[in-house]
Write a protein that holds these residues in place. Structure first.
Motif: not given
Length: 329
Positions: A151, A156, A158-160, A177, A183-184, A186
């Motif tokens: 990451m 930014t 990666i989507n979780y 985080e 930071k991901m 959401h």
């Protein structure tokens, strides 16, 4: 002379008090005399739903009336909690509460339509379970350490997934985080089932999921398990390291599940459900089902559960202030 004048009033008072006892006693003595609704504030297929169905089946046997599930998903558990809080306080509507509806949303959302402690009567803490960090097989990482490094070189990207704003999954992700300084993005869903569907297809890459609902998928290796969120390794998945082992010594969070009734529900009804639920949790088949899915049966008194809820509220408020978390997006 005064004694004679007072005697009719004393007789009337005794009659009135005995009448009150007669009115109240049958109301609770024959409880329950019709089916009981157990409100689950998430859609079918998630950890909350799984625990509720295991307990409801055995509770039906113990109470002699059907305990049926009523799924009311939406707003991270808020819709179901609000519905339950405003239901009649007669013992025929009970609520499966958890960290989202009773500890996270009340801290992060100041305009909730219900109060977590004033609008409910705690009955019993059923079970606790750690979360498990899972990744789609398409993501080129096999540990939390590798995820963190990935990451930092792919910010930014990666989507979780989570089962809604204000859920334990979102809180766990935000804690990571904050502690890892990453930071991901959401992506909230209305329940665990649709979130898992997109995770399995690769539409989202990461999820901090309830272990209860995801255990079969992890066992079948359809997702990569990176870590558990408890301080110690899970007895259900002892091969999976903890977030502490991954380099985050202060990291610890999870899910919990308990029964509550609307405020004002008679104490003897609360105690009757509590006794029945404690008996359920001692049943070998219930224990086996919960442990197999990664949930540890707890039990205890309603007062113990009341103190537990307050401690979870205090812990979430501390995290809110210390980590400056925000579940609004």
């Amino acid at each position: 002379m005064k004694k004679n004048k007072m005697r009719p009033y004393l007789v009337q008072l005794c009659f009135f008090l005995s009448l009150l006892c007669c009115i109240k006693a049958p109301y609770c003595a024959d409880y329950p005399n019709k089916p009981i609704k157990l409100v689950v504030p998430f859609s079918p297929g998630g950890g909350n739903d799984s625990v509720a169905r295991v307990v409801a089946a055995k509770l039906t046997e113990k109470l002699g009336q059907q305990v049926f599930i009523d799924n009311k998903p939406g707003a991270g558990g808020t819709l179901g909690a609000d519905f339950s809080a405003k239901s009649p306080a007669d013992g025929y509507t009970i609520f499966l509460g958890g960290i989202g509806s009773l500890a996270i949303n009340p801290v992060f959302n100041k305009s909730l339509p219900y109060h977590p402690t004033k609008d409910f009567e705690p009955i019993i803490l059923l079970a606790e379970a750690p979360l498990i960090v899972v990744a789609t097989p398409k993501l080129p990482v096999n540990s939390i350490q590798q995820l963190t490094e990935y990451m930092k070189t792919h910010p930014t990207q990666i989507n979780y997934a989570s089962n809604g704003n204000g859920s334990s999954a979102q809180l766990a992700a935000m804690m990571y985080e904050s502690m890892a300084n990453v930071k991901m993005v959401h992506v909230p869903y209305k329940g665990l089932a649709p979130a898992l569907s997109d995770l399995l297809s690769g539409q989202v890459q990461i999820m901090f999921s309830s272990m209860v609902a995801i255990a079969p998928i992890v066992t079948s290796n359809r997702l990569k398990a990176l870590a558990v969120t408890s301080k110690k390794r899970s007895s259900a998945f002892p091969q999976i390291p903890t977030m502490v082992e991954a380099g985050f010594p202060e990291y610890s969070t999870g899910s919990w599940y308990g029964l509550l009734a609307p405020a004002g529900t008679p104490l003897d009804i609360i105690l009757k459900i509590n006794r029945a639920a404690n008996s359920c949790l001692q049943d070998p088949s219930v224990k086996e089902q919960l442990l197999k899915e990664g949930a540890e049966p707890i039990g205890g008194t309603s007062q113990q559960f009341k103190k537990y809820i307050q401690s979870e509220l205090d812990k979430t408020l501390y995290l809110f202030n210390q980590q400056k978390l925000d579940v609004s997006n």
